[in-house]
Design an enzyme around this catalytic site. Sequence first.
Site, mmCIF file in Angstrom:
data_model
loop_
_atom_site.group_PDB
_atom_site.id
_atom_site.type_symbol
_atom_site.label_atom_id
_atom_site.label_comp_id
_atom_site.label_asym_id
_atom_site.label_seq_id
_atom_site.Cartn_x
_atom_site.Cartn_y
_atom_site.Cartn_z
ATOM 1 N N SER A 34 0.821 -1.197 0.000
ATOM 2 C CA SER A 34 0.000 0.000 0.000
ATOM 3 C C SER A 34 0.867 1.264 0.000
ATOM 4 O O SER A 34 1.702 1.436 -0.875
ATOM 5 C CB SER A 34 -0.986 -0.043 1.176
ATOM 6 O OG SER A 34 -2.044 0.862 0.985
ATOM 7 N N ASP A 47 -5.655 -3.604 -2.223
ATOM 8 C CA ASP A 47 -4.594 -3.186 -1.305
ATOM 9 C C ASP A 47 -3.738 -4.343 -0.789
ATOM 10 O O ASP A 47 -4.251 -5.350 -0.300
ATOM 11 C CB ASP A 47 -5.260 -2.477 -0.128
ATOM 12 C CG ASP A 47 -4.306 -1.624 0.671
ATOM 13 O OD1 ASP A 47 -3.333 -2.168 1.209
ATOM 14 O OD2 ASP A 47 -4.541 -0.403 0.754
#
Length: 262
Positions: free
Chosen positions: A41, A153
């Site tokens: 991320s 993510d």
Amino acid sequence: MREPKIGLALGSGGARGLAHIGVLKVLEKENIPISMIAGSSIGSLIGSFYASGQTIDNMIKLSQSFKRKFFIDVTIPKLGFITGNRIKEFIRLFTFNKNIEDCRLPISIIATDIYTGDKVVFQKGPIAEAVRASIAIPGVFIPENYQDRLLVDGGVSDRVPVSVVKDMGADLVIAVDVAGLNRNAQIVNIYDVIMQSIDILQVELAEARAYQSDIYIKPPVEKYSSYSFNDIGELILLGEESAKKEVPKIKQLIDSWKELHK
């Protein structure tokens, strides 16, 4: 005498991940050489900027000039609120349109297959596509469709990718965890609900990452919003302060490793 290969695992945490810049700044200043990076991320975003050749000073300037409204392209919600095309172009521009394999440092970028739950580790191909997938917070960003896989993510499957950087060949691993649960958070919109829920789900994983790494740096960023970029200077400073505390231990570990591997 061979120097140890030091791997850096940069974790997820939204805007709190700007603390990663402060950690990198201290490691560079202290001449602690980083041989490889793995990021999830926001960790993949900061890590890819650094690995592709951006200087720390440039990264600080970029973060200070970042205005969320210029990079957020809202759509009618179906799979997410944000299409992510603008942020992908931003990533492409400031990583010099490079492929992962062309970076000055080896870097692995972590995403998650939303269908299977599998961790997806990018080690080649365009940086922009890989990072765009890695930052696709479920419910906020539309997932990235990449090679017939729907990706979200990286923090969903591997919040602080210690195991990945070990697999890359690191002798010593420095993990940086910028997530955490703010028990006094102000929940006022859908983004707050999503981000707080993710923090709750992942809070139990922190202890395992601490044991798996040689150095575990956890800047105290819990009180800061994970999607607001209003406290950039404070977040970077917290990263610096946390890293400085670990410098003596890092140098001792390097010396001990070298002594064992004469």
